[in-house]
Write a protein that holds these residues in place. Structure first.
Motif, PDB file in Angstrom:
ATOM      1  N   CYS A  22      12.461 -16.345  -3.888  1.00 37.40           N
ATOM      2  CA  CYS A  22      12.950 -15.177  -4.626  1.00 37.40           C
ATOM      3  C   CYS A  22      14.418 -15.420  -4.947  1.00 37.40           C
ATOM      4  N   ALA A  23      14.701 -15.614  -6.215  1.00 43.46           N
ATOM      5  CA  ALA A  23      16.065 -15.872  -6.657  1.00 43.46           C
ATOM      6  C   ALA A  23      16.645 -14.627  -7.305  1.00 43.46           C
ATOM      7  N   ALA A  24      17.800 -14.200  -6.811  1.00 43.62           N
ATOM      8  CA  ALA A  24      18.475 -13.024  -7.344  1.00 43.62           C
ATOM      9  C   ALA A  24      19.570 -13.442  -8.320  1.00 43.62           C
ATOM     10  N   SER A  25      19.697 -12.671  -9.397  1.00 47.77           N
ATOM     11  CA  SER A  25      20.742 -12.929 -10.373  1.00 47.77           C
ATOM     12  C   SER A  25      21.281 -11.610 -10.892  1.00 47.77           C
ATOM     13  N   GLY A  26      22.375 -11.677 -11.641  1.00 50.60           N
ATOM     14  CA  GLY A  26      22.991 -10.467 -12.160  1.00 50.60           C
ATOM     15  C   GLY A  26      24.114  -9.990 -11.251  1.00 50.60           C
ATOM     16  N   SER A  27      24.234  -8.699 -11.081  1.00 45.71           N
ATOM     17  CA  SER A  27      25.336  -8.105 -10.318  1.00 45.71           C
ATOM     18  C   SER A  27      24.997  -8.038  -8.829  1.00 45.71           C
ATOM     19  N   VAL A  28      24.864  -9.194  -8.211  1.00 48.69           N
ATOM     20  CA  VAL A  28      24.521  -9.260  -6.795  1.00 48.69           C
ATOM     21  C   VAL A  28      25.781  -9.100  -5.953  1.00 48.69           C
ATOM     22  N   SER A  29      25.739  -8.145  -5.049  1.00 45.27           N
ATOM     23  CA  SER A  29      26.854  -7.914  -4.145  1.00 45.27           C
ATOM     24  C   SER A  29      26.999  -9.070  -3.159  1.00 45.27           C
ATOM     25  N   SER A  30      28.142  -9.132  -2.504  1.00 45.93           N
ATOM     26  CA  SER A  30      28.327 -10.169  -1.501  1.00 45.93           C
ATOM     27  C   SER A  30      27.633  -9.831  -0.185  1.00 45.93           C
ATOM     28  N   ILE A  31      27.233  -8.568  -0.027  1.00 42.62           N
ATOM     29  CA  ILE A  31      26.554  -8.116   1.199  1.00 42.62           C
ATOM     30  C   ILE A  31      25.229  -7.480   0.804  1.00 42.62           C
ATOM     31  N   TYR A  32      24.133  -8.060   1.295  1.00 42.75           N
ATOM     32  CA  TYR A  32      22.824  -7.511   0.971  1.00 42.75           C
ATOM     33  C   TYR A  32      21.789  -8.015   1.958  1.00 42.75           C
ATOM     34  N   ASP A  33      20.739  -7.234   2.102  1.00 43.62           N
ATOM     35  CA  ASP A  33      19.572  -7.640   2.883  1.00 43.62           C
ATOM     36  C   ASP A  33      18.461  -8.019   1.897  1.00 43.62           C
ATOM     37  N   ALA A  95      12.304  -7.912  -2.353  1.00 46.20           N
ATOM     38  CA  ALA A  95      13.238  -6.794  -2.502  1.00 46.20           C
ATOM     39  C   ALA A  95      14.616  -7.218  -2.037  1.00 46.20           C
ATOM     40  N   LEU A  96      15.614  -6.709  -2.745  1.00 47.31           N
ATOM     41  CA  LEU A  96      17.003  -6.917  -2.355  1.00 47.31           C
ATOM     42  C   LEU A  96      17.641  -5.558  -2.169  1.00 47.31           C
ATOM     43  N   ASP A  97      18.300  -5.369  -1.050  1.00 42.95           N
ATOM     44  CA  ASP A  97      18.943  -4.097  -0.721  1.00 42.95           C
ATOM     45  C   ASP A  97      20.453  -4.256  -0.714  1.00 42.95           C
ATOM     46  N   HIS A  98      21.103  -3.611  -1.669  1.00 40.11           N
ATOM     47  CA  HIS A  98      22.543  -3.453  -1.565  1.00 40.11           C
ATOM     48  C   HIS A  98      22.825  -2.368  -0.538  1.00 40.11           C
ATOM     49  N   PRO A 101      26.983   0.960  -2.528  1.00 41.58           N
ATOM     50  CA  PRO A 101      26.077   2.017  -2.081  1.00 41.58           C
ATOM     51  C   PRO A 101      24.665   1.474  -1.901  1.00 41.58           C
ATOM     52  N   LYS A 102      23.824   2.247  -1.237  1.00 40.49           N
ATOM     53  CA  LYS A 102      22.447   1.810  -0.986  1.00 40.49           C
ATOM     54  C   LYS A 102      21.653   1.838  -2.286  1.00 40.49           C
ATOM     55  N   GLU A 103      21.048   0.674  -2.573  1.00 37.36           N
ATOM     56  CA  GLU A 103      20.188   0.584  -3.739  1.00 37.36           C
ATOM     57  C   GLU A 103      19.236  -0.589  -3.531  1.00 37.36           C
ATOM     58  N   ARG A 104      17.999  -0.401  -3.909  1.00 39.68           N
ATOM     59  CA  ARG A 104      16.983  -1.440  -3.736  1.00 39.68           C
ATOM     60  C   ARG A 104      16.507  -1.914  -5.102  1.00 39.68           C
ATOM     61  N   TYR A 105      16.336  -3.206  -5.189  1.00 32.64           N
ATOM     62  CA  TYR A 105      15.801  -3.830  -6.390  1.00 32.64           C
ATOM     63  C   TYR A 105      14.509  -4.572  -6.021  1.00 32.64           C
ATOM     64  N   TRP A 106      13.565  -4.566  -6.963  1.00 29.73           N
ATOM     65  CA  TRP A 106      12.271  -5.219  -6.739  1.00 29.73           C
ATOM     66  C   TRP A 106      12.044  -6.343  -7.732  1.00 29.73           C
ATOM     67  N   GLY A 107      11.343  -7.366  -7.276  1.00 27.97           N
ATOM     68  CA  GLY A 107      10.859  -8.389  -8.179  1.00 27.97           C
ATOM     69  C   GLY A 107       9.561  -7.943  -8.824  1.00 27.97           C
ATOM     70  N   GLN A 108       9.017  -8.809  -9.678  1.00 32.43           N
ATOM     71  CA  GLN A 108       7.823  -8.448 -10.430  1.00 32.43           C
ATOM     72  C   GLN A 108       6.537  -8.702  -9.652  1.00 32.43           C
ATOM     73  N   GLY A 109       6.640  -9.441  -8.551  1.00 31.16           N
ATOM     74  CA  GLY A 109       5.479  -9.716  -7.722  1.00 31.16           C
ATOM     75  C   GLY A 109       4.838 -11.052  -8.033  1.00 31.16           C
ATOM     76  N   THR A 110       4.256 -11.663  -7.015  1.00 30.56           N
ATOM     77  CA  THR A 110       3.536 -12.914  -7.194  1.00 30.56           C
ATOM     78  C   THR A 110       2.238 -12.848  -6.375  1.00 30.56           C
ATOM     79  N   GLN A 111       1.157 -13.273  -6.997  1.00 33.81           N
ATOM     80  CA  GLN A 111      -0.158 -13.161  -6.366  1.00 33.81           C
ATOM     81  C   GLN A 111      -0.374 -14.296  -5.371  1.00 33.81           C
TER      82      GLN A 111
END
Length: 116
Positions: A22-33, A95-98, A101-111
């Protein structure tokens, strides 16, 4: 905004292995789960979770078989899945959790499909 791109799903026989990325891109914070979830009938359940500090948590059903890891230099999380079982068949979501503030992002899923 954060975009998540999952890869690595597919069809495997029971007992086999797969590695999800799972590769994250865009406005990724320096601290995330980051975490991996899977869609089963009626709900999306946690599979594995890794905190910003590297602490991990697993669903009981995958303990000892799955390993979550991350490479923060690449903003990427991995899920190594060994000894796969037919009941592991599902769509897996990243999922990536900033945190601030708290915010969750989801990927599109893989079967992931495990044949018996």
């Amino acid at each position: 905004q954060v975009q998540l791109a999952e890869s690595g799903g597919g069809l495997v026989q029971a007992g086999g292995s797969l590695r999800l990325s799972c590769a994250a891109s865009g406005s990724v914070s320096s601290i995330y789960d980051m975490g991996w979830y899977r869609q089963v009938p009626g709900k999306r359940e946690l599979v594995a979770f890794i905190t910003n500090g590297g602490m991990t948590n697993y669903a009981e059903s995958v303990k000892g078989r799955f390993t979550i890891s991350r490479d923060s230099t690449k903003n990427t999380a991995y899920l190594q899945m060994n000894s796969l079982k037919p009941e592991d068949t599902a769509v897996y979501y990243c999922a990536l959790d900033h945190l601030f503030p708290k915010e969750r992002y989801w990927g599109q899923g893989t079967q992931v499909t495990v044949s018996s």
